[in-house]
Design a protein around this motif. Structure first.
Motif, PDB file in Angstrom:
ATOM      1  N   TYR A 182       0.836  -0.923  -0.246  1.00 25.04           N
ATOM      2  CA  TYR A 182       0.366  -0.498  -0.052  1.00 25.04           C
ATOM      3  C   TYR A 182       0.762   0.961   0.038  1.00 25.04           C
ATOM      4  O   TYR A 182       2.237   0.935   0.194  1.00 25.04           O
ATOM      5  CB  TYR A 182      -0.944   0.247   1.090  1.00 25.04           C
ATOM      6  N   ASP A 183       0.418   2.078  -0.452  1.00 20.84           N
ATOM      7  CA  ASP A 183       1.102   3.899  -0.506  1.00 20.84           C
ATOM      8  C   ASP A 183       1.016   4.585   1.183  1.00 20.84           C
ATOM      9  O   ASP A 183      -0.643   4.590   1.075  1.00 20.84           O
ATOM     10  CB  ASP A 183       0.550   4.506  -1.121  1.00 20.84           C
ATOM     11  N   LYS A 184       1.645   4.929   1.738  1.00 25.52           N
ATOM     12  CA  LYS A 184       2.153   5.028   2.765  1.00 25.52           C
ATOM     13  C   LYS A 184       2.435   6.562   3.241  1.00 25.52           C
ATOM     14  O   LYS A 184       2.481   7.108   4.008  1.00 25.52           O
ATOM     15  CB  LYS A 184       2.653   4.442   4.022  1.00 25.52           C
ATOM     16  N   ASN A 185       2.757   7.337   1.556  1.00 18.92           N
ATOM     17  CA  ASN A 185       3.185   8.371   1.864  1.00 18.92           C
ATOM     18  C   ASN A 185       1.965   9.382   1.581  1.00 18.92           C
ATOM     19  O   ASN A 185       0.932   9.223   1.344  1.00 18.92           O
ATOM     20  CB  ASN A 185       4.213   8.871   0.053  1.00 18.92           C
ATOM     21  N   GLN A 186       2.480  10.050   2.760  1.00 17.96           N
ATOM     22  CA  GLN A 186       1.509  11.880   2.852  1.00 17.96           C
ATOM     23  C   GLN A 186       0.345  11.135   3.029  1.00 17.96           C
ATOM     24  O   GLN A 186      -0.900  11.539   3.343  1.00 17.96           O
ATOM     25  CB  GLN A 186       1.542  12.477   1.368  1.00 17.96           C
ATOM     26  N   VAL A 187       0.062  10.283   3.788  1.00 17.87           N
ATOM     27  CA  VAL A 187      -0.767   8.974   4.477  1.00 17.87           C
ATOM     28  C   VAL A 187      -0.885  10.012   6.602  1.00 17.87           C
ATOM     29  O   VAL A 187      -0.244   9.125   7.006  1.00 17.87           O
ATOM     30  CB  VAL A 187      -1.429   8.442   4.691  1.00 17.87           C
ATOM     31  N   LEU A 188      -1.814  10.880   6.434  1.00 13.59           N
ATOM     32  CA  LEU A 188      -1.600  11.108   7.705  1.00 13.59           C
ATOM     33  C   LEU A 188      -2.623   9.960   8.865  1.00 13.59           C
ATOM     34  O   LEU A 188      -3.900  10.089   8.032  1.00 13.59           O
ATOM     35  CB  LEU A 188      -1.787  12.613   8.481  1.00 13.59           C
ATOM     36  N   SER A 189      -2.301  10.460   9.639  1.00 12.51           N
ATOM     37  CA  SER A 189      -3.128   9.366  10.904  1.00 12.51           C
ATOM     38  C   SER A 189      -3.551  10.039  12.075  1.00 12.51           C
ATOM     39  O   SER A 189      -2.299  10.558  12.680  1.00 12.51           O
ATOM     40  CB  SER A 189      -2.773   7.866  10.840  1.00 12.51           C
ATOM     41  N   ILE A 190      -4.331  10.429  12.369  1.00 14.02           N
ATOM     42  CA  ILE A 190      -5.287  11.507  13.723  1.00 14.02           C
ATOM     43  C   ILE A 190      -5.789  10.111  14.460  1.00 14.02           C
ATOM     44  O   ILE A 190      -6.865   9.359  14.194  1.00 14.02           O
ATOM     45  CB  ILE A 190      -6.367  11.816  13.208  1.00 14.02           C
ATOM     46  N   SER A 191      -4.581  10.410  15.899  1.00 14.35           N
ATOM     47  CA  SER A 191      -6.131   9.303  16.854  1.00 14.35           C
ATOM     48  C   SER A 191      -7.498   9.931  17.536  1.00 14.35           C
ATOM     49  O   SER A 191      -7.307  10.805  17.574  1.00 14.35           O
ATOM     50  CB  SER A 191      -5.210   9.422  17.689  1.00 14.35           C
ATOM     51  N   LEU A 192      -8.260   9.031  17.158  1.00  6.94           N
ATOM     52  CA  LEU A 192      -9.885  10.030  18.062  1.00  6.94           C
ATOM     53  C   LEU A 192      -9.967   9.436  19.382  1.00  6.94           C
ATOM     54  O   LEU A 192      -9.302   8.146  19.874  1.00  6.94           O
ATOM     55  CB  LEU A 192     -10.351   8.803  16.843  1.00  6.94           C
ATOM     56  N   PRO A 193     -10.572  10.282  19.997  1.00  5.08           N
ATOM     57  CA  PRO A 193     -10.496   9.924  21.156  1.00  5.08           C
ATOM     58  C   PRO A 193     -11.405   8.568  21.466  1.00  5.08           C
ATOM     59  O   PRO A 193     -12.116   8.106  20.929  1.00  5.08           O
ATOM     60  CB  PRO A 193     -11.510  11.415  21.967  1.00  5.08           C
ATOM     61  N   SER A 194     -11.053   7.924  22.848  1.00  2.39           N
ATOM     62  CA  SER A 194     -12.123   7.007  23.242  1.00  2.39           C
ATOM     63  C   SER A 194     -13.863   7.266  23.700  1.00  2.39           C
ATOM     64  O   SER A 194     -14.285   5.689  24.055  1.00  2.39           O
ATOM     65  CB  SER A 194     -11.301   5.986  24.042  1.00  2.39           C
ATOM     66  N   ASP A 195     -13.883   7.933  24.205  1.00  2.00           N
ATOM     67  CA  ASP A 195     -15.459   8.239  24.921  1.00  2.00           C
ATOM     68  C   ASP A 195     -16.257   8.410  23.368  1.00  2.00           C
ATOM     69  O   ASP A 195     -16.081   8.802  22.954  1.00  2.00           O
ATOM     70  CB  ASP A 195     -15.217   9.073  25.877  1.00  2.00           C
ATOM     71  N   SER A 196     -17.703   7.679  24.023  1.00  2.00           N
ATOM     72  CA  SER A 196     -18.904   7.954  23.052  1.00  2.00           C
ATOM     73  C   SER A 196     -19.629   8.808  22.943  1.00  2.00           C
ATOM     74  O   SER A 196     -19.244   9.219  21.625  1.00  2.00           O
ATOM     75  CB  SER A 196     -19.678   6.535  23.966  1.00  2.00           C
ATOM     76  N   VAL A 197     -19.710   9.757  23.740  1.00  2.00           N
ATOM     77  CA  VAL A 197     -19.795  11.314  22.962  1.00  2.00           C
ATOM     78  C   VAL A 197     -18.859  11.398  22.306  1.00  2.00           C
ATOM     79  O   VAL A 197     -19.339  12.710  21.319  1.00  2.00           O
ATOM     80  CB  VAL A 197     -20.025  12.059  24.091  1.00  2.00           C
ATOM     81  N   ALA A 198     -18.021  12.507  22.414  1.00  2.00           N
ATOM     82  CA  ALA A 198     -16.670  12.659  21.289  1.00  2.00           C
ATOM     83  C   ALA A 198     -16.489  11.630  20.141  1.00  2.00           C
ATOM     84  O   ALA A 198     -16.392  12.264  19.262  1.00  2.00           O
ATOM     85  CB  ALA A 198     -15.100  12.704  21.821  1.00  2.00           C
ATOM     86  N   LEU A 199     -17.035  10.737  19.876  1.00  2.00           N
ATOM     87  CA  LEU A 199     -16.444   9.635  18.558  1.00  2.00           C
ATOM     88  C   LEU A 199     -18.234  10.474  17.769  1.00  2.00           C
ATOM     89  O   LEU A 199     -18.059  10.244  17.088  1.00  2.00           O
ATOM     90  CB  LEU A 199     -16.777   8.152  19.223  1.00  2.00           C
TER      91      LEU A 199
END
Length: 787
Positions: A455-472
């Motif tokens: 797969y192509d990993k270049n210029q792919v940003l991974s943003i971590s999401l919060p774990s609580d259900s309200v924020a999701l």
């Protein structure tokens, strides 16, 4: 007598500056390298050594046996296990739990993401050694709303550092700081920055929460682990197996394993574990330190015996004047001891100078005095080695007969020459193996870093999401807002692909193969229909998920080629499949891609549509436009820190340990070559000096310089040929073994083995030619007068 020995030793050092420089310099470099590696090895082996009760503490892990023996080894255990051990096992003093619970800390309206936060039993400090800066450790976690933090966090959150009684909001719940502990040593396996009380009184089933805690046990006396594991087997059979049977997992079973606290740092291959050390790397560098020291000591033996010609008359005169062999042996041993002592002092200075560089390279913090016992052992070993290596030259020199020595008929004693040849061949073998090893290691790591992942990993940003259900609930509008940005080339909401963490969800997969029902333990990704396109993955068969097809969200499965191979499907599309709360059919087969380290082969993988809690959003964007994404994040998640990684950078971090290890190996390979060259230079110098008269006569008779070079080089060429015969198969065996650590690796080409031999040959010719030319250009009259 000692005073006399000292004077003679010092005069010899001053009189023969070149020889002394080579001997002392070589020994200094060898000892310094050995000391540096020893400090690193001790650091690795001393993990959790500061724990006062370490000999009585064990960790319990579990092995889940599956129907097809694709067993799952886990560091995490059922929460009820500690409770059962505390109530029913008299040999157990205390069993405690750590449960990872990292997340968002909010202090004075400032947000911090902290990963090293754990729930724990209130009596955790009865088991583990924590030093407290403030607060009562035995009462610190008695209140469910209390929290214990490290000194670093206290200074980070509160300017004064006075944190007692202050409030911290962790994942939406407010805690009061009840105690502050000094930061744990860096060689602590679990990195802990905060602890709060965990309430496990409401846990009633063994299979609750899919095993979420690390279980440690403190025994009243040093335990018999075999007997204790037998008792744990009864717990598994009587308590856990009925629950497995009840949910239909009749073919599954669980086995508990134990390991002493001292061994936890090197416990590998367990799901849900923290980052571990590499014991094989410790062994490699331990061997490397010994090899470098051996090269330095062999240099000393070789040069000392080669100098027999220069000291034979001294021995003859002393014997004529009444010296006995024992006094001569004592003198030569003292000289060996004295030279090594000087080298040791210089080596200590070199070690202190180079230690900051080693700390920076390995990202650790080793103090020179952190391992006093280890340091003293090394010093004792070095001095003992100097005496042992001094024995052979001492007995060779002291054994000369006075008449023979004074006449000079000793230069070509076969025994001494044979010994020097053996030592020289040994050095050539070691140098050749290390050079070839460095070539192969560097080629392998370059192969790993440049090999296509699928797969192509270049210029792919991974943003971590919060774990609580309200924020999701805000994830979908956030994702839609990103797609509106012209700089964003695509997004995907997913849970599964994480280069650094590399931990996937696992679940039972039920399929049919050749008419037989099978249950497999599989890795799972939860993805949307944009996941495959954004990473430019290729489909081997079938189609991608489609947002417009409602059935895909509960019935659609995409599997990788490794899964198809494992189950033996000839036509996978349309095959019925069930797992991960989905039941339906295979709609596509994705070509294999590396979603774990290349140390492991590509494992079977199943992908379902995103219904499980997502862990990250992937964004295809140029790094220069990162601020746009950050601004959008703050609009939808103002109360959550922006945590991200670019996949290509994360990929480099994953293999940083390999790169660093190979870089360190390269440095020590260069050191070993330098040591071997020093020895070769000294030996060539002595040979040329001892044959000065012969070279003068040959020159008078018309011999050309190139013929004189060939005369001296040919003996070394023979030794290099012998070394090559020994080194090439040894290198092939050793490096093939090392390459098996990688599932995907290079083949060892012949030139990788032969090139080091030619390098050693070239270096030898250059060194010997230099010495020969120096003697050859001397006026023959001076050469003939030299003796």
């Amino acid at each position: 007598m000692i005073k006399s020995y000292f004077k003679i030793a010092w005069r010899n050092i001053i009189r023969h500056k070149s020889f002394s420089f080579i001997n002392i310099g070589g020994l200094s470099i060898g000892i310094a390298a050995c000391l540096l590696i020893s400090l690193y090895v001790h650091y690795q082996l001393s993990y959790d050594g500061y724990q006062v009760k370490k000999d009585r503490i064990i960790r319990i892990t579990n092995l889940m046996h599956t129907p097809e023996n694709d067993n799952v080894n886990m560091a995490l255990t059922p929460a009820l296990l500690a409770s059962a051990l505390n109530h029913n096992y008299p040999e157990v003093e205390t069993a405690v739990r750590f449960e990872p619970d990292g997340g968002i800390m909010k202090v004075n309206n400032q947000l911090f993401r902290e990963d090293n936060v754990y729930k724990a039993d209130a009596n955790i400090f009865n088991v583990f050694t924590f030093k407290f800066a403030a607060g009562d450790p035995f009462q610190a976690l008695r209140d469910p709303s209390s929290m214990v933090i490290s000194e670093t966090l206290a200074k980070k959150y509160f300017t004064s550092g006075d944190a007692i009684g202050k409030s911290i909001n962790h994942n939406g719940k407010t805690y009061r700081v009840s105690a502050v502990f000094y930061d744990l040593p860096e060689n602590s396996d679990m990195k802990i920055s905060a602890l709060f009380a965990g309430d496990y009184s409401k846990v009633t089933t063994w299979l609750a929460d899919d095993f979420s805690v690390y279980t440690f046990v403190l025994f009243k006396q040093k335990p018999d682990l075999t007997a204790f594991e037998n008792k744990l087997a009864k717990i598994s059979k009587q308590q856990i197996q009925p629950e497995l049977n009840k949910i239909g997992a009749v073919k599954y079973s669980m086995k508990f394993n134990t390991e002493y606290l001292a061994g936890v740092h090197f416990s590998e291959g367990k799901l849900g574990d923290v980052v571990k050390g590499d014991k094989q790397l410790v062994y490699i560098f331990s061997a490397l330190s010994i090899v470098i020291l051996v090269i330095a000591l062999l240099n000393y033996i070789n040069l000392s015996t080669a100098r027999a010609a220069e000291r034979a008359k001294e021995v003859g005169v002393r014997k004529v004047n009444g010296a006995v062999q024992s006094s001569l042996v004592g003198q030569f041993l003292f000289e060996s001891f004295f030279v090594t002592l000087i080298a040791l002092v210089i080596a200590i200075a070199l070690t202190i100078i180079m230690l900051p560089f080693l700390n920076t390279l390995l990202q650790i913090n080793i103090s020179f005095w952190s391992s006093l016992i280890s340091f003293l052992v090394i010093c004792g070993l070095v001095l003992a080695s100097s005496l042992l290596t001094g024995l052979y030259p001492a007995f060779v020199l002291s054994a000369f007969q006075p008449i023979t020595a004074l006449k000079g008929n000793f230069k070509h004693v076969a025994k001494g020459i044979t010994m020097r040849k053996v030592i020289t061949v040994t050095q050539f073998v070691i140098a050749t193996v290390m050079i070839a090893g460095a070539f192969i290691m560097n080629r392998q790591i370059n192969y790993v870093r440049n090999r296509s992942l699928g797969y192509d990993k270049n210029q792919v940003l991974s943003i971590s999401l919060p774990s609580d259900s309200v924020a999701l609930l805000r994830v979908t509008p956030f994702n839609n807002a990103l797609r509106q940005l012209s700089q964003v080339k695509g997004t995907s909401v997913q849970n599964g692909l994480s280069i650094i963490n590399g931990i996937q969800a696992k679940s039972t997969t039920m399929i049919k193969s050749n008419g037989t029902k099978r249950e497999l333990m599989s890795n799972y990704f939860s993805v949307d229909d944009k996941f495959i396109p954004i990473l430019n993955m290729k489909l081997a068969a079938g189609r991608n998920f489609s947002e417009s097809m409602a059935t895909d969200k509960k019935e659609g499965f995409i599997v990788n080629e490794a899964f198809v191979k494992q189950v033996g499907w000839s036509n996978p599309i349309g095959q019925p499949i069930e797992g991960f709360d989905h039941k339906g059919y295979v709609v596509g087969v994705v070509k294999n891609f590396n979603y774990e380290s290349m140390h492991s082969p590509i494992a079977p993988l199943v992908m379902v549509y995103t219904t499980f809690r997502p862990s990250s959003v992937l964004v295809k964007i140029n790094p220069n436009n990162l601020q746009l994404v950050k601004n959008t994040w703050q609009t939808y998640f103002p109360d959550v820190p922006f945590t991200f990684e670019f996949m290509d950078s994360a990929f480099n971090i994953v293999y940083q340990k390999d790169v660093t290890s190979i870089k360190l190996f390269n440095y020590f390979t260069i050191l070993s070559i330098v040591l071997a060259c020093l020895g070769l230079y000294g030996l060539a110098h002595l040979m040329a000096t001892q044959r000065t008269k012969e070279i003068g006569i040959r020159k008078v008779l018309g011999a050309a310089v190139n013929r004189l070079i060939i005369l001296l080089v040919k003996d070394f060429v023979k030794l290099i040929a012998i070394a090559a015969i020994l080194a090439i198969p040894a290198t092939w065996l050793i490096m093939n073994k090392w390459l098996t650590l990688y599932a995907y690796h290079i083949n060892i080409n012949w030139w990788l083995l032969v090139t080091p031999v030619f390098m050693i040959l070239l270096i030898s010719i250059l060194v010997i030619s230099y010495q020969t030319i120096k003697v050859a250009v001397t006026n023959p009259v001076k050469s003939l007068k030299s003796e």
